[in-house]
Design a protein around this motif. Structure first.
Motif, PDB file in Angstrom:
ATOM      1  N   LEU A 117      19.111  24.527  15.575  1.00  0.00           N
ATOM      2  CA  LEU A 117      20.092  23.472  15.301  1.00  0.00           C
ATOM      3  C   LEU A 117      20.838  23.113  16.571  1.00  0.00           C
ATOM      4  N   ILE A 157      25.718  19.772  14.054  1.00  0.00           N
ATOM      5  CA  ILE A 157      25.737  20.472  12.768  1.00  0.00           C
ATOM      6  C   ILE A 157      26.609  19.738  11.759  1.00  0.00           C
ATOM      7  N   LEU A 215      21.452  28.193  17.740  1.00  0.00           N
ATOM      8  CA  LEU A 215      22.244  27.008  18.046  1.00  0.00           C
ATOM      9  C   LEU A 215      22.015  26.639  19.506  1.00  0.00           C
ATOM     10  N   GLN A 220      31.260  26.192  14.140  1.00  0.00           N
ATOM     11  CA  GLN A 220      29.866  25.837  13.876  1.00  0.00           C
ATOM     12  C   GLN A 220      29.086  27.043  13.357  1.00  0.00           C
ATOM     13  N   VAL A 222      27.068  27.269   9.701  1.00  0.00           N
ATOM     14  CA  VAL A 222      25.680  27.692   9.490  1.00  0.00           C
ATOM     15  C   VAL A 222      25.627  28.900   8.562  1.00  0.00           C
TER      16      VAL A 222
END
Length: 452
Positions: free
Chosen positions: A323, A328, A357, A383, A387
């Motif tokens: 990601l 995100i 990430l 972030q 997730v």
């Protein structure tokens, strides 16, 4: 008349790797400005951080970095650490050795002298002679000690918005830690020798950095930035074939004990991106290398290249959900639904998984001082939690990297993030192998249930 340096572009490039993102400005050249130590100090005082380069011959340079030339008088008691290094050209390569000392040269009897434990370890004389004792030459891996005539002496001002000697110390420690990580991965063997190579599947949206992560891993082990896997944009998936990439330890080295499997990017639109029905076949090892993806039609057992009886070595042992850390918050509901669908298949197969990430802006700020853990900023922490809540992945399994996408040179801080992420994936894969039922671990080539 313009004064030019003996330093080659290649040598200066190696110095930038050592010192960080700095530039060098020539202050003094002995053959032009005079060979006396007084001349050198006069031109180089009040200039901030400097590098003094002594050219022993065409292939060897001995140098040191100082915080301030003003402190070099014999009576000065101000502490002045110094970084010493050698550059030696051997067979078209440049080797750099470094040494940190909590002492620095002083002007004594019109010479530049460095003491350690009441012994002279380094001297520059006005008659273009240098002296290095055995301790210095051993640590810098030089093939001489004692007195030697040198060709030239130059002093450069180190220019960089944040540069100080602590920056270089951190870079040196980072290089040491990176080398330990490299050694760990080079010496890695999959759990119980059940397979010879771990297969890691990279899954994520278009433009998230899947192919870039493979390129980054390969770059670290090759020692320079590479781009074998073609990288796409934020909207169009370049990867249309399933690729199983091996990574060699250097250009002509042996293959390392892992493979990175790159897929077509996920797309929130229907009939676009990786087909969800391909996922279970990929996980079970039924999909061959270079299989051409069709977003509207998955691979089936009737396909000519379909692997009907995959063995344990063909299966995926760890999945990395890739990601873009900056995107995100912008994932669509349809994209989230596809991620959860993929995750459900991964859980059904019992495969280990992590989140990766990518596109971290400042790798040095992410790493703690000991380089062992991530120092999460408020933005990255938010972030990570997103997730964690989205996929239920443990926080310790959510990793961050910068990737080499537009960079021209390697950065030891980013290398650490890339290697740490890879090591965590290998550890997760080991957990998967250890947890397999006995009937699936009889032998490396043991055939599993057919993919039908």
């Amino acid at each position: 008349m313009e004064v030019t340096t003996r330093l080659t572009w290649n040598d200066e490039n190696h110095l930038r790797k050592l010192l960080g993102n700095v530039s060098l400005s020539l202050l003094y050249k002995s053959s032009v400005h005079g060979g006396s130590i007084e001349d050198m100090v006069q031109r180089c005082s009040h200039q901030g951080y400097t590098i003094t380069m002594t050219y022993i011959n065409e292939n060897m340079i001995v140098a040191f970095v100082l915080g301030n030339y003003t402190n070099l008088c014999e009576s000065s008691t101000e502490p002045n650490d110094s970084l010493w290094f050698s550059l030696q050209k051997k067979n078209d390569t440049t080797e750099i050795e470094t040494l940190l000392l909590n002492t620095a040269p002083k002007i004594i009897d019109k010479q530049l002298v460095c003491h350690l434990s009441k012994k002279n370890i380094f001297i520059i004389s006005p008659d273009n002679k240098i002296y290095l004792d055995k301790m210095m030459t051993k640590n810098l891996k030089l093939r001489f000690y004692g007195h030697l005539q040198f060709l030239e002496c130059e002093v450069f001002r180190v220019e960089g918005t944040k540069y100080n000697l602590d920056c270089t110390k951190r870079i040196l420690k980072a290089r040491e830690h990176r080398n330990r990580l490299l050694a760990d991965i080079r010496g890695y063997k999959p759990y119980a020798d059940l397979v010879s190579e771990i297969r890691i599947l990279l899954v994520g949206p278009v433009g998230s950095g899947k192919s870039s992560f493979f390129n980054s891993v390969k770059s670290v082990f090759h020692g320079h930035v590479t781009g074998q896997a073609i990288v796409g944009s934020d909207t169009i998936s370049i990867t249309e074939r399933y690729r199983i990439y091996s990574v060699k330890d250097g250009k002509n080295g042996k293959s390392l004990p892992f493979m990175l499997c790159d897929t077509m990017g996920l797309d929130g639109a229907e009939g676009a991106g990786l087909c969800m029905d391909d996922i279970p076949y990929i996980l079970k090892g039924c999909t061959p290398d270079r299989y051409q993806f069709n977003p509207r039609k998955p691979i089936t057992p009737e396909h000519s290249t379909f692997i009907t009886s995959p063995s344990l070595k063909d299966r995926i042992h760890c999945v990395a959900y890739v990601l873009d850390i900056n995107s995100i918050d912008n994932l669509s509901s349809k994209m989230l639904a596809k991620f959860k669908q993929v995750h459900k298949e991964v859980l059904n197969c019992g495969v280990a998984h992590v989140a990766l990430l990518t596109k971290v802006d400042d790798c040095s700020e992410v790493l703690q001082d000991n380089f062992l853990n991530l120092s999460r900023s408020m933005t990255s922490q938010r972030q990570v939690m997103n997730v964690h809540k989205m996929l239920g992945i443990p926080i310790s399994s959510i990793l961050m990297v910068g990737n080499y996408a537009s960079d021209l040179e390697l950065d030891p801080m980013n290398d650490i993030l890339v290697l740490s992420a890879l090591r965590q994936m290998l550890r997760a894969a080991d957990d998967f192998l250890e947890d397999l039922p006995l009937e699936e671990t009889g032998a490396i080539e043991r055939v599993l249930q057919p993919c039908i």
